[in-house]
Design an enzyme around this catalytic site. Structure first.
Site, PDB file in Angstrom:
ATOM      1  N   CYS A   1      37.169  21.593  38.996  1.00  0.00           N
ATOM      2  CA  CYS A   1      35.752  21.796  39.278  1.00  0.00           C
ATOM      3  C   CYS A   1      34.942  21.126  38.162  1.00  0.00           C
ATOM      4  O   CYS A   1      35.163  21.413  36.984  1.00  0.00           O
ATOM      5  CB  CYS A   1      35.433  23.285  39.349  1.00  0.00           C
ATOM      6  SG  CYS A   1      33.661  23.620  39.541  1.00  0.00           S
TER       7      CYS A   1
ATOM      8  N   VAL B   1      51.463   4.604  55.112  1.00  0.00           N
ATOM      9  CA  VAL B   1      51.500   5.062  53.734  1.00  0.00           C
ATOM     10  C   VAL B   1      52.900   5.546  53.410  1.00  0.00           C
ATOM     11  O   VAL B   1      53.480   6.330  54.153  1.00  0.00           O
ATOM     12  CB  VAL B   1      50.494   6.205  53.508  1.00  0.00           C
ATOM     13  CG1 VAL B   1      50.633   6.786  52.112  1.00  0.00           C
ATOM     14  CG2 VAL B   1      49.082   5.729  53.740  1.00  0.00           C
ATOM     15  N   GLU B   2      53.443   5.084  52.306  1.00  0.00           N
ATOM     16  CA  GLU B   2      54.751   5.540  51.838  1.00  0.00           C
ATOM     17  C   GLU B   2      54.566   6.891  51.178  1.00  0.00           C
ATOM     18  O   GLU B   2      53.648   7.083  50.377  1.00  0.00           O
ATOM     19  CB  GLU B   2      55.319   4.500  50.856  1.00  0.00           C
ATOM     20  CG  GLU B   2      56.761   4.719  50.509  1.00  0.00           C
ATOM     21  CD  GLU B   2      56.936   5.272  49.120  1.00  0.00           C
ATOM     22  OE1 GLU B   2      57.987   5.883  48.888  1.00  0.00           O
ATOM     23  OE2 GLU B   2      56.043   5.110  48.274  1.00  0.00           O
TER      24      GLU B   2
ATOM     25  N   ASP C   1      40.966  23.560  40.846  1.00  0.00           N
ATOM     26  CA  ASP C   1      40.774  23.795  42.278  1.00  0.00           C
ATOM     27  C   ASP C   1      42.073  23.404  42.965  1.00  0.00           C
ATOM     28  O   ASP C   1      42.542  22.266  42.824  1.00  0.00           O
ATOM     29  CB  ASP C   1      39.621  22.955  42.831  1.00  0.00           C
ATOM     30  CG  ASP C   1      38.260  23.510  42.464  1.00  0.00           C
ATOM     31  OD1 ASP C   1      38.152  24.752  42.294  1.00  0.00           O
ATOM     32  OD2 ASP C   1      37.314  22.725  42.367  1.00  0.00           O
TER      33      ASP C   1
END
Length: 131
Positions: free
Chosen positions: A18, A40-41, A25
């Site tokens: 935050c 995406v790998e 967070d």
């Protein structure tokens, strides 16, 4: 690939910080996209998401940033990438952010607060009706 209409990646260990309280967070993120030439790998995605661990960033801006980065890496329009970021409960409140469309639908200025270094403009998706 033509035979794969949708790819969904989930991670329930997304950590960011935050920017106001500097408290961690913790979020659950779901990334969905319609692949074209690239995918995406998973190890690369894990390392990318781990990179937010010490970065001060509002969840609204983080959801948009992840969507835009994934879209750019895959050479897709942002509208073909969907990111849902569900912040784990802190103070008894759970929040979910989800960017919609290909761009920022609205931005709000919160004075000295900054979202991922974006100059004080915080994008809010479907969190609520802001007029």
């Amino acid at each position: 690939p033509a035979h794969v209409p949708l790819i969904r990646c989930t991670n329930d260990e997304l950590n960011s910080m935050c920017p106001v309280t500097e408290q961690p967070d913790l979020s659950h993120v779901v990334i969905e996209y319609e692949p074209d030439q690239w995918c995406v790998e998973s190890k690369s995605l894990k390392l990318y998401l781990n990179g937010f661990r010490n970065e001060g960033c509002f969840a609204e801006a983080l959801a948009v940033r992840i969507r835009d980065d994934i879209a750019a890496a895959l050479q897709l329009p942002p509208a073909k990438v969907r990111v849902t970021l569900a912040q784990k409960r802190r103070g008894g409140i759970a929040l979910t952010r989800q960017p919609v469309g290909g761009g920022h639908s609205r931005s709000y200025t919160f004075g000295r607060l900054n979202g991922c270094g974006k100059g004080g403009h915080i994008w809010t998706g479907v969190v609520g009706n802001h007029g």
